[in-house]
Design a protein around this motif. Structure first.
Motif, PDB file in Angstrom:
ATOM      1  N   GLY A 171       5.720 149.805  -8.592  1.00  0.00           N
ATOM      2  CA  GLY A 171       6.812 150.535  -7.966  1.00  0.00           C
ATOM      3  C   GLY A 171       6.491 151.077  -6.594  1.00  0.00           C
ATOM      4  O   GLY A 171       7.389 151.175  -5.743  1.00  0.00           O
ATOM      5  N   ASP A 172       5.218 151.420  -6.347  1.00  0.00           N
ATOM      6  CA  ASP A 172       4.856 151.952  -5.032  1.00  0.00           C
ATOM      7  C   ASP A 172       5.207 150.957  -3.933  1.00  0.00           C
ATOM      8  O   ASP A 172       5.793 151.312  -2.903  1.00  0.00           O
ATOM      9  N   TYR A 173       4.825 149.709  -4.121  1.00  0.00           N
ATOM     10  CA  TYR A 173       5.060 148.680  -3.102  1.00  0.00           C
ATOM     11  C   TYR A 173       6.558 148.482  -2.905  1.00  0.00           C
ATOM     12  O   TYR A 173       7.045 148.412  -1.773  1.00  0.00           O
ATOM     13  N   VAL A 174       7.327 148.410  -4.003  1.00  0.00           N
ATOM     14  CA  VAL A 174       8.769 148.163  -3.903  1.00  0.00           C
ATOM     15  C   VAL A 174       9.456 149.302  -3.162  1.00  0.00           C
ATOM     16  O   VAL A 174      10.269 149.070  -2.248  1.00  0.00           O
ATOM     17  N   ILE A 175       9.127 150.522  -3.513  1.00  0.00           N
ATOM     18  CA  ILE A 175       9.815 151.682  -2.944  1.00  0.00           C
ATOM     19  C   ILE A 175       9.467 151.867  -1.477  1.00  0.00           C
ATOM     20  O   ILE A 175      10.355 152.052  -0.621  1.00  0.00           O
ATOM     21  N   MET A 176       8.184 151.797  -1.147  1.00  0.00           N
ATOM     22  CA  MET A 176       7.771 152.048   0.239  1.00  0.00           C
ATOM     23  C   MET A 176       8.146 150.891   1.150  1.00  0.00           C
ATOM     24  O   MET A 176       8.445 151.082   2.336  1.00  0.00           O
ATOM     25  N   ALA A 177       8.160 149.676   0.608  1.00  0.00           N
ATOM     26  CA  ALA A 177       8.529 148.521   1.425  1.00  0.00           C
ATOM     27  C   ALA A 177      10.026 148.522   1.722  1.00  0.00           C
ATOM     28  O   ALA A 177      10.459 148.044   2.786  1.00  0.00           O
ATOM     29  N   GLU A 178      10.822 149.036   0.833  1.00  0.00           N
ATOM     30  CA  GLU A 178      12.268 149.024   1.059  1.00  0.00           C
ATOM     31  C   GLU A 178      12.696 150.080   2.060  1.00  0.00           C
ATOM     32  O   GLU A 178      13.598 149.839   2.876  1.00  0.00           O
ATOM     33  N   ASN A 179      12.085 151.233   2.041  1.00  0.00           N
ATOM     34  CA  ASN A 179      12.460 152.300   2.977  1.00  0.00           C
ATOM     35  C   ASN A 179      11.239 153.173   3.216  1.00  0.00           C
ATOM     36  O   ASN A 179      10.790 153.875   2.301  1.00  0.00           O
ATOM     37  N   ALA A 180      10.725 153.128   4.432  1.00  0.00           N
ATOM     38  CA  ALA A 180       9.515 153.888   4.767  1.00  0.00           C
ATOM     39  C   ALA A 180       9.763 155.392   4.707  1.00  0.00           C
ATOM     40  O   ALA A 180       8.796 156.174   4.652  1.00  0.00           O
ATOM     41  N   ALA A 181      11.036 155.804   4.716  1.00  0.00           N
ATOM     42  CA  ALA A 181      11.345 157.231   4.667  1.00  0.00           C
ATOM     43  C   ALA A 181      11.253 157.783   3.240  1.00  0.00           C
ATOM     44  O   ALA A 181      11.299 159.009   3.046  1.00  0.00           O
ATOM     45  N   ASN A 182      11.135 156.914   2.273  1.00  0.00           N
ATOM     46  CA  ASN A 182      11.022 157.380   0.890  1.00  0.00           C
ATOM     47  C   ASN A 182       9.705 158.138   0.710  1.00  0.00           C
ATOM     48  O   ASN A 182       8.675 157.774   1.283  1.00  0.00           O
TER      49      ASN A 182
END
Length: 244
Positions: free
Chosen positions: A132-143
């Motif tokens: 999940g880390d890769y998916v979340i941070m790759a989709e929006n760096a502001a997350n």
């Protein structure tokens, strides 16, 4: 001394009560009336009439009061019987529903792909993504990044409305991650933006479904050892589903 008519004057004692007063002396209220007086029969007639009215009224009111009491007692019994009947039926339905539901616990969870449901909703745990880390941070760096010692996991679910609700309803599913140490994580602990997020604000109608990912923070070293607790609505029992 004589009067002008030639008669001696009538000497009247000064303190003697006059026997011929124009007004009779007042009657003493403390003295009962004389039965021989003409007024006594009238008083006796009045008293007898009052006694008769009271006795007749008593005979009339008493049966009415008794009938009202019997009716009230019957109504109370009917209400109690209805309450007992409804309660017993509800308890029986709850027991049958609990028997029909899959039995699970943290120590004995259901496998991934299982469906947890009640009379209104069903929730299916489709898959789990531990990257999940890769998916979340790759989709929006502001997350926001996960807390130290934690990682994101994505749990894909499908929620279906089974009940025929005229105006539809929004999903009522209650899903949490439960770590082996007993701590929990909610998918709404942090505000995270990503396209595949589960939409719990969309209204669905009978047989309508919504599919999406829920995000949880889990301890890095034991993330896969945890389970998700699933409840189709905000009330009722929970079932546990394994993440592997």
């Amino acid at each position: 001394m004589t009067s002008s008519f030639g008669q001696p004057p009538f000497d009247r004692p000064q303190n003697e009560e006059q026997p011929h007063s124009r007004f009779p002396p007042p009657a003493d209220a403390s003295v009962p009336p004389d039965p021989s007086s003409p007024e006594a029969p009238k008083e006796r007639n009045i008293q007898a009439s009052v006694a008769l009215i009271v006795s007749v009224g008593g005979f009339t009111i008493a049966p009415l009061a008794f009938i009202a009491l019997v009716r009230w007692s019957d109504e109370q019994n009917q209400r109690n019987n209805a309450f007992d009947f409804d309660y017993s039926e509800q308890a029986q339905a709850t027991e049958e529903s609990a028997t029909a539901r899959p039995q699970s616990s943290r120590e004995n969870p259901l496998p991934v792909g299982s469906t947890v449901e009640d009379e209104n909703w069903s929730v299916t745990i489709n898959s789990v993504n531990f990257d999940g880390d890769y998916v979340i941070m790759a989709e929006n760096a502001a997350n926001p990044a996960p807390d130290p010692g934690k990682q994101y996991i994505l749990v894909n679910i499908t929620v279906t409305l089974k009940a025929d609700i005229p105006n539809g309803s929004k999903p009522m599913a209650d899903v949490e991650y439960v770590a082996t140490d007993g701590t929990t994580s909610s998918p709404y602990d942090k505000i995270i933006a990503f396209d595949s997020a589960f939409e719990n604000t969309v209204t669905v109608y009978k047989d309508g479904s919504i599919t999406g990912d829920l995000i949880f923070e889990a301890p890095v070293e034991i993330a896969a050892e945890g389970v998700v607790s699933v409840r189709p609505e905000h009330v009722g029992d929970k079932d546990c589903v394994s993440l592997k």
